[in-house]
Write a protein that holds these residues in place. Sequence first.
Motif, short mmCIF file in Angstrom:
data_model
loop_
_atom_site.label_atom_id
_atom_site.label_comp_id
_atom_site.label_asym_id
_atom_site.label_seq_id
_atom_site.Cartn_x
_atom_site.Cartn_y
_atom_site.Cartn_z
N TYR A 34 70.78 -6.12 34.82
CA TYR A 34 69.35 -6.13 34.53
C TYR A 34 68.90 -7.44 33.90
CZ TYR A 34 69.31 -1.17 35.44
OH TYR A 34 69.40 0.03 36.04
N HIS A 35 67.67 -7.78 34.14
CA HIS A 35 67.01 -8.86 33.44
C HIS A 35 67.83 -10.12 33.34
CE1 HIS A 35 63.74 -6.31 32.53
NE2 HIS A 35 64.53 -5.43 31.98
N SER A 37 68.16 -13.80 35.32
CA SER A 37 67.70 -14.66 36.38
C SER A 37 68.90 -14.99 37.27
CB SER A 37 67.12 -15.93 35.77
OG SER A 37 66.29 -16.55 36.66
N PRO A 133 58.01 -16.32 35.46
CA PRO A 133 58.74 -15.05 35.53
C PRO A 133 58.06 -13.97 34.69
CG PRO A 133 60.27 -16.84 35.21
CD PRO A 133 58.89 -17.43 35.09
N ASP A 134 58.23 -12.71 35.10
CA ASP A 134 57.68 -11.54 34.39
C ASP A 134 56.17 -11.44 34.44
OD1 ASP A 134 60.11 -10.45 33.74
OD2 ASP A 134 60.29 -11.58 31.89
N ILE A 146 57.06 -7.19 40.02
CA ILE A 146 57.07 -8.12 38.90
C ILE A 146 57.83 -9.38 39.31
CG2 ILE A 146 57.89 -8.47 36.54
CD1 ILE A 146 57.63 -5.43 36.17
N GLU A 148 60.28 -12.37 39.47
CA GLU A 148 61.58 -12.60 38.85
C GLU A 148 61.96 -14.08 38.79
OE1 GLU A 148 65.31 -9.99 38.97
OE2 GLU A 148 65.82 -11.64 40.29
N SER A 213 52.15 -2.79 28.09
CA SER A 213 52.99 -3.94 28.40
C SER A 213 52.13 -5.19 28.53
CB SER A 213 53.76 -3.70 29.70
OG SER A 213 52.92 -3.93 30.80
N ILE A 215 52.68 -7.22 30.91
CA ILE A 215 52.80 -7.63 32.30
C ILE A 215 51.56 -7.26 33.10
CG2 ILE A 215 54.15 -7.33 34.40
CD1 ILE A 215 56.58 -6.89 32.60
N ARG A 261 50.40 -13.71 26.61
CA ARG A 261 51.73 -13.17 26.78
C ARG A 261 52.76 -13.84 25.86
NH1 ARG A 261 55.09 -15.28 30.57
NH2 ARG A 261 57.06 -14.21 30.67
#
Lengths: 275, 168
Positions: A34-35, A37, A133-134, A146, A148, A213, A215, A261
């Motif tokens: 996960y998460h 790059s 990203p994100d 989303i 990446e 969030s 995002i 953000r």
Amino acid sequence: MQQILNFIFKNSILILFLLLLGISLTLTIQSHSYHRSRAISSANAVSGYVYEQVNKVEEYFSLKDQNEKLAEENARLKKLLFNTQDTANVPPVEIPDAMGNFEVIQSKVIANSYNVHENYLTINSGSADGVKPDMGVVSSQGVVGIVENVSKNYATVISVLNLKFKLAAKLKKNNHYGFLVWDGENAGFAQLTDVPRLAAVNKGDTVVTGGRSVIFPEDVPIGVIDKVFINEKTNYYFLNVRLFNDMTSLGHVYIIANKDRDEIIELEETTTQDE
Amino acid sequence: MSSTVIINIARFIILLLMQVVVFNRIDLFGLADPYPYILFIILYPVNGNRALLLVSSFLLGLFIDMFTNSGGVHAAASLVLAYVRPSIFKFSFGLSYEYQTIKINEKLSPERFSFILISVVIHHLILYLLEVFRLSFLLDSLLRMFIATLFTLTLCIIIIYLIKPGKQ
């Protein structure tokens, strides 16, 4: 020393094989975690160029469909515009720059996958257009994914149809929160989990993004509830959500940039560090 | 540069482009895509340089991974297939392998068919197992693997027939 050299020389093929296998397995494991790059993605000049050329041809086949979608969106926005209060009677409200939180970057999907468990899209905007990203990606219909990885002119997007995708969502009518995930089976449906049992849930209720969030902004449409299950163990609802978006044919999309953000993330990070 | 080298470089580029532009979009029954790019490994000269085959197969897989955002699964699967290729030769062709007189690029015989079949199965098995990485989808991926194997096998044989050089 001579023997070591002999050994290496004799088994050079095996050593080369193991070395390359090690590299490829590392890349594989990295892509499943996960998460993180990834080292190798389609957000680069070569694959971006190839996909863009293919897309130039392919675009023509879906022109009618895309036009209809955009016209529908225009109609919806016009309806909003005509139904707002007559602005002549209302004192003008000045929105200070600092409050206009979200910026929208227009972009286009140039490669799309939907038949494996970890699906990605490639879009033709990158860091040169302000994509980072994100950031959230939506279409005229609803949530798409989303961002990446980002290169200069291209970016890869984790699709909603990805086992790694997770998003805070809520029921529009009563603001009960849950998490939107995908079970890896049907490209038309995602799942909303962890909705408490006390929420009144019916088939046909609309699911939108939650405002928790950085995002996505609040109330971006996601889909409607198609089937209601109850998780016997946890006593939470498990809801099948029919997505508004047809993830198999995506054209123009919008990338949502939240101006605050960085500030929010920085604040949250210092808070968790202090604990 | 001999013509064999040029033919193999051309094969590498053409198969890579065909895979990315055409075959990755076929999506048969919404379940599987064929991967005929492994023809590069299958058709590589029998007595060619092994280290070169390993490196080029790895790179071919890595390029496919780059286009499909799949980490390193194609690279690993292609690499393993390239590594075990001599063993499949021995298994399928038996003695004649020692004399290095085999040509894959010829009329389909049981030996050639078994060689292509085993190659495709090995490649797809590794590919799909690495791709899911989760046991919960094991049955589903085996089904996908089965469909993709049949599909790739058929395409490989068709392509071999299509590009076969004329009778001398």
